[in-house]
Design a protein around this motif. Structure first.
Motif, PDB file in Angstrom:
ATOM      1  N   GLY A 204       0.795  -1.222   0.000  1.00  0.00           N
ATOM      2  CA  GLY A 204       0.000   0.000   0.000  1.00  0.00           C
ATOM      3  C   GLY A 204       0.823   1.265   0.000  1.00  0.00           C
ATOM      4  N   PHE A 205       1.984   1.233   0.651  1.00  0.00           N
ATOM      5  CA  PHE A 205       2.800   2.440   0.778  1.00  0.00           C
ATOM      6  C   PHE A 205       4.049   2.431  -0.101  1.00  0.00           C
ATOM      7  CE2 PHE A 205       0.751   2.399   5.122  1.00  0.00           C
ATOM      8  CZ  PHE A 205      -0.091   3.465   4.863  1.00  0.00           C
ATOM      9  N   GLY A 206       4.273   1.339  -0.801  1.00  0.00           N
ATOM     10  CA  GLY A 206       5.420   1.288  -1.685  1.00  0.00           C
ATOM     11  C   GLY A 206       6.757   1.326  -0.965  1.00  0.00           C
ATOM     12  N   VAL A 207       6.808   0.743   0.238  1.00  0.00           N
ATOM     13  CA  VAL A 207       8.049   0.731   1.014  1.00  0.00           C
ATOM     14  C   VAL A 207       8.595  -0.693   1.043  1.00  0.00           C
ATOM     15  CG1 VAL A 207       7.411   2.712   2.436  1.00  0.00           C
ATOM     16  CG2 VAL A 207       6.755   0.416   3.183  1.00  0.00           C
ATOM     17  N   LYS A 208       9.919  -0.796   1.272  1.00  0.00           N
ATOM     18  CA  LYS A 208      10.551  -2.108   1.308  1.00  0.00           C
ATOM     19  C   LYS A 208      10.392  -2.791   2.656  1.00  0.00           C
ATOM     20  CE  LYS A 208      14.058  -0.998  -2.172  1.00  0.00           C
ATOM     21  NZ  LYS A 208      15.518  -0.900  -2.455  1.00  0.00           N
ATOM     22  N   GLN A 209      10.356  -1.992   3.725  1.00  0.00           N
ATOM     23  CA  GLN A 209      10.244  -2.534   5.078  1.00  0.00           C
ATOM     24  C   GLN A 209       9.257  -1.712   5.883  1.00  0.00           C
ATOM     25  OE1 GLN A 209      11.552  -5.254   6.151  1.00  0.00           O
ATOM     26  NE2 GLN A 209      13.367  -5.711   4.922  1.00  0.00           N
ATOM     27  N   VAL A 210       8.579  -2.365   6.799  1.00  0.00           N
ATOM     28  CA  VAL A 210       7.738  -1.685   7.776  1.00  0.00           C
ATOM     29  C   VAL A 210       8.443  -1.763   9.117  1.00  0.00           C
ATOM     30  CG1 VAL A 210       5.538  -1.707   9.014  1.00  0.00           C
ATOM     31  CG2 VAL A 210       5.597  -2.166   6.554  1.00  0.00           C
ATOM     32  N   HIS A 211       8.646  -0.633   9.741  1.00  0.00           N
ATOM     33  CA  HIS A 211       9.283  -0.586  11.045  1.00  0.00           C
ATOM     34  C   HIS A 211       8.242  -0.845  12.125  1.00  0.00           C
ATOM     35  CE1 HIS A 211      13.082   1.731   9.679  1.00  0.00           C
ATOM     36  NE2 HIS A 211      12.475   1.235   8.617  1.00  0.00           N
ATOM     37  N   ALA A 212       8.711  -1.109  13.335  1.00  0.00           N
ATOM     38  CA  ALA A 212       7.789  -1.390  14.424  1.00  0.00           C
ATOM     39  C   ALA A 212       8.378  -0.900  15.743  1.00  0.00           C
ATOM     40  CB  ALA A 212       7.466  -2.884  14.511  1.00  0.00           C
ATOM     41  N   GLU A 213       7.477  -0.599  16.666  1.00  0.00           N
ATOM     42  CA  GLU A 213       7.866  -0.164  18.015  1.00  0.00           C
ATOM     43  C   GLU A 213       7.296  -1.156  19.018  1.00  0.00           C
ATOM     44  OE1 GLU A 213       6.477   2.186  21.739  1.00  0.00           O
ATOM     45  OE2 GLU A 213       5.326   1.202  20.161  1.00  0.00           O
ATOM     46  N   TYR A 214       8.137  -1.589  19.964  1.00  0.00           N
ATOM     47  CA  TYR A 214       7.686  -2.493  21.022  1.00  0.00           C
ATOM     48  C   TYR A 214       7.726  -1.736  22.339  1.00  0.00           C
ATOM     49  CZ  TYR A 214       7.505  -6.503  24.231  1.00  0.00           C
ATOM     50  OH  TYR A 214       7.153  -7.382  25.237  1.00  0.00           O
ATOM     51  N   GLY A 215       6.564  -1.497  22.872  1.00  0.00           N
ATOM     52  CA  GLY A 215       6.459  -0.833  24.165  1.00  0.00           C
ATOM     53  C   GLY A 215       5.172  -1.276  24.824  1.00  0.00           C
ATOM     54  N   MET A 216       4.993  -0.896  26.054  1.00  0.00           N
ATOM     55  CA  MET A 216       3.762  -1.236  26.763  1.00  0.00           C
ATOM     56  C   MET A 216       3.572  -0.288  27.933  1.00  0.00           C
ATOM     57  SD  MET A 216       4.940  -4.824  28.596  1.00  0.00           S
ATOM     58  CE  MET A 216       5.284  -5.607  27.022  1.00  0.00           C
ATOM     59  N   THR A 217       2.360  -0.268  28.432  1.00  0.00           N
ATOM     60  CA  THR A 217       1.994   0.621  29.535  1.00  0.00           C
ATOM     61  C   THR A 217       2.933   0.475  30.719  1.00  0.00           C
ATOM     62  OG1 THR A 217      -0.334   0.579  28.891  1.00  0.00           O
ATOM     63  CG2 THR A 217       0.154   1.169  31.173  1.00  0.00           C
ATOM     64  N   GLU A 218       3.351  -0.746  31.000  1.00  0.00           N
ATOM     65  CA  GLU A 218       4.124  -1.026  32.197  1.00  0.00           C
ATOM     66  C   GLU A 218       5.600  -0.668  32.059  1.00  0.00           C
ATOM     67  OE1 GLU A 218       0.600  -3.713  31.729  1.00  0.00           O
ATOM     68  OE2 GLU A 218       2.329  -3.178  30.473  1.00  0.00           O
ATOM     69  N   LEU A 219       6.021  -0.210  30.893  1.00  0.00           N
ATOM     70  CA  LEU A 219       7.415   0.157  30.651  1.00  0.00           C
ATOM     71  C   LEU A 219       7.549   1.648  30.422  1.00  0.00           C
ATOM     72  CD1 LEU A 219       8.456  -2.647  28.117  1.00  0.00           C
ATOM     73  CD2 LEU A 219       8.702  -2.668  30.611  1.00  0.00           C
ATOM     74  N   LEU A 220       8.783   2.144  30.550  1.00  0.00           N
ATOM     75  CA  LEU A 220       9.096   3.522  30.178  1.00  0.00           C
ATOM     76  C   LEU A 220      10.148   3.559  29.075  1.00  0.00           C
ATOM     77  CD1 LEU A 220       9.113   5.443  33.609  1.00  0.00           C
ATOM     78  CD2 LEU A 220       7.287   5.287  31.896  1.00  0.00           C
ATOM     79  N   SER A 221      10.355   2.428  28.418  1.00  0.00           N
ATOM     80  CA  SER A 221      11.307   2.350  27.316  1.00  0.00           C
ATOM     81  C   SER A 221      10.692   1.574  26.162  1.00  0.00           C
ATOM     82  CB  SER A 221      12.614   1.676  27.765  1.00  0.00           C
ATOM     83  OG  SER A 221      13.243   2.424  28.780  1.00  0.00           O
TER      84      SER A 221
END
Length: 305
Positions: A204-221
Motif C-alpha cells: 500500500g505504501f510502496g516501502v521495502k520494510q515496515v518498522h515497528a515499536e515495542y512498548g507497553m503501559t508497564e514500561l518507560l522504554s
C-alpha cells in the motif's frame, strides 16, 4: 543490581514477591537471577518504589470485560528522556523528522503512554505538518504527498488497524517516509500474522520494510524494529527469556516467555515477566510471536505470528 536492591528495599509489592520466589536475596548476583514481577500485578496492585503522589499514570487499553493495567509515574521527565534518547539512537535527532501519528484508538482514551510519546516528539520536531490524525485519511494523504514532494524525512507511526485502513483507501509511493506500526488490531479486523500485515503495508505504501515499536503501559522504554519484526533495545533495556514450564529458569537467549529489564522504570519496577512469547537472540535482539492463550486481550494481543 543497584536498581534491584533499591527497589527491593523501597517497593513493598516487589519485595513481597521476591521473598516468595527467592530463598536468599544475597544469592542474586546476575540480571538473569533477579526475580521478575508478573506483569499482571499492574492490574491488581499499586506498583511503586518509594512513597509518592504521582503527577500522572499510564493505563493500558482493553475491553469492558478486562481490568486495565496502571503504571504510576513519579517523574515524567525520565520517560521523556528515555523515549527521546532511544528514538535518536536508532533514527537520529528528532528535529530532523516530521512526526505524524495515526492513533485513533489511543487518542480516544486518556492516559496512553504512546500518545504522550508521539505528542512530545511532534512538539520537539516543530514541523508544521506534524501532528495527530483520527480518521481524516484524505487530509493525511495530501499531507504525505506534500512532504514527499519536499523530500522531508517523515515518520508515520500508527496503530496497525488504522495503517491497514489508510493503506487500503489511500495507497501511495513513499520514498522519504518511514511507516512504523505499534501493534493494535483490537478486534477491528481478522487476525493476521505480522508477515501478512507488513506485506499489505509494503504494498500500500510502496516501502521495502515496515518498522515497528515495542512498548507497553508497564514500561518507560521502547525497542525498535527496522524490518522483519526483529527488535533491538536501547542500552538501559534488556530482554531475557524464561521457560514456559519453569518460570524461574531464565536465560539470556532462546525461545520462551519474554522477561524485560527496563532501568527507566526506577520508581515502579524494572524487572517484569511479560506474557509475550518469542525468541531472544544471542546479540540481545528479539522477536515477539504472540501472547499466552490465557492472557487478557490488549492493544497488540491480536497481532500474532
Amino acid at each position: 543490581m543497584d536498581t534491584f536492591h533499591f527497589q527491593y528495599r523501597h517497593n513493598q509489592v516487589y519485595r513481597s514477591w521476591c521473598d516468595l520466589v527467592c530463598k536468599d536475596i544475597a544469592t542474586v548476583m546476575t540480571p538473569a537471577q533477579v526475580p521478575a514481577l508478573p506483569i499482571s500485578f499492574f492490574k491488581t496492585h499499586r506498583v511503586v518504589t518509594t512513597d509518592f503522589e504521582p503527577p500522572l499514570y499510564f493505563e493500558s487499553s482493553g475491553t469492558t470485560q478486562t481490568v486495565n493495567s496502571r503504571h504510576w509515574v513519579k517523574d515524567p521527565d525520565i520517560y521523556r528522556r528515555s523515549f527521546t534518547h532511544a528514538f535518536e539512537q536508532f533514527y537520529g535527532p528528532v528535529p530532523e523528522w516530521c512526526i505524524i501519528g495515526l492513533l485513533p484508538a489511543y487518542l480516544e482514551r486518556q492516559h496512553s503512554s504512546l500518545v504522550m510519546m508521539v505528542d512530545e516528539m511532534v512538539k520537539m520536531s516543530g514541523h508544521t505538518a506534524g501532528g495527530f490524525y483520527l480518521y481524516e485519511h484524505e487530509k493525511l494523504a495530501n499531507t504525505l504527498r506534500q512532504l514527499e514532494a519536499a523530500r522531508q524525512k517523515t515518520l508515520l507511526i500508527g496503530v496497525t488497524f488504522a495503517l491497514l485502513d489508510f493503506a487500503e483507501t489511500h495507497p501511495q509511493q513513499l520514498e522519504h517516509t518511514i511507516v512504523m506500526e505499534t501493534g493494535g488490531m483490537k478486534g477491528r479486523k481478522r487476525e493476521m500474522t505480522r508477515a501478512e500485515v507488513h506485506e499489505q503495508l509494503c504494498t500500500g505504501f510502496g516501502v521495502k520494510q515496515v518498522h515497528a515499536e515495542y512498548g507497553m503501559t508497564e514500561l518507560l522504554s521502547q525497542a525498535y524494529s527496522k524490518g522483519e519484526g526483529r527488535f533491538y533495545c536501547p542500552p538501559w533495556m534488556k530482554v531475557l527469556v524464561r521457560d514456559e514450564e519453569d518460570p524461574l529458569h531464565v536465560q539470556t537467549s532462546g525461545r520462551g516467555l519474554l522477561q524485560i529489564i527496563d532501568l527507566a522504570n526506577l520508581y515502579s519496577v524494572s524487572f517484569i515477566a511479560t506474557e509475550d512469547v518469542g525468541i531472544v537472540y544471542e546479540d540481545g535482539s528479539f522477536e515477539v510471536w504472540g501472547r499466552l492463550d490465557h492472557s487478557d486481550i490488549r492493544g497488540c494481543s491480536l497481532l500474532v505470528v
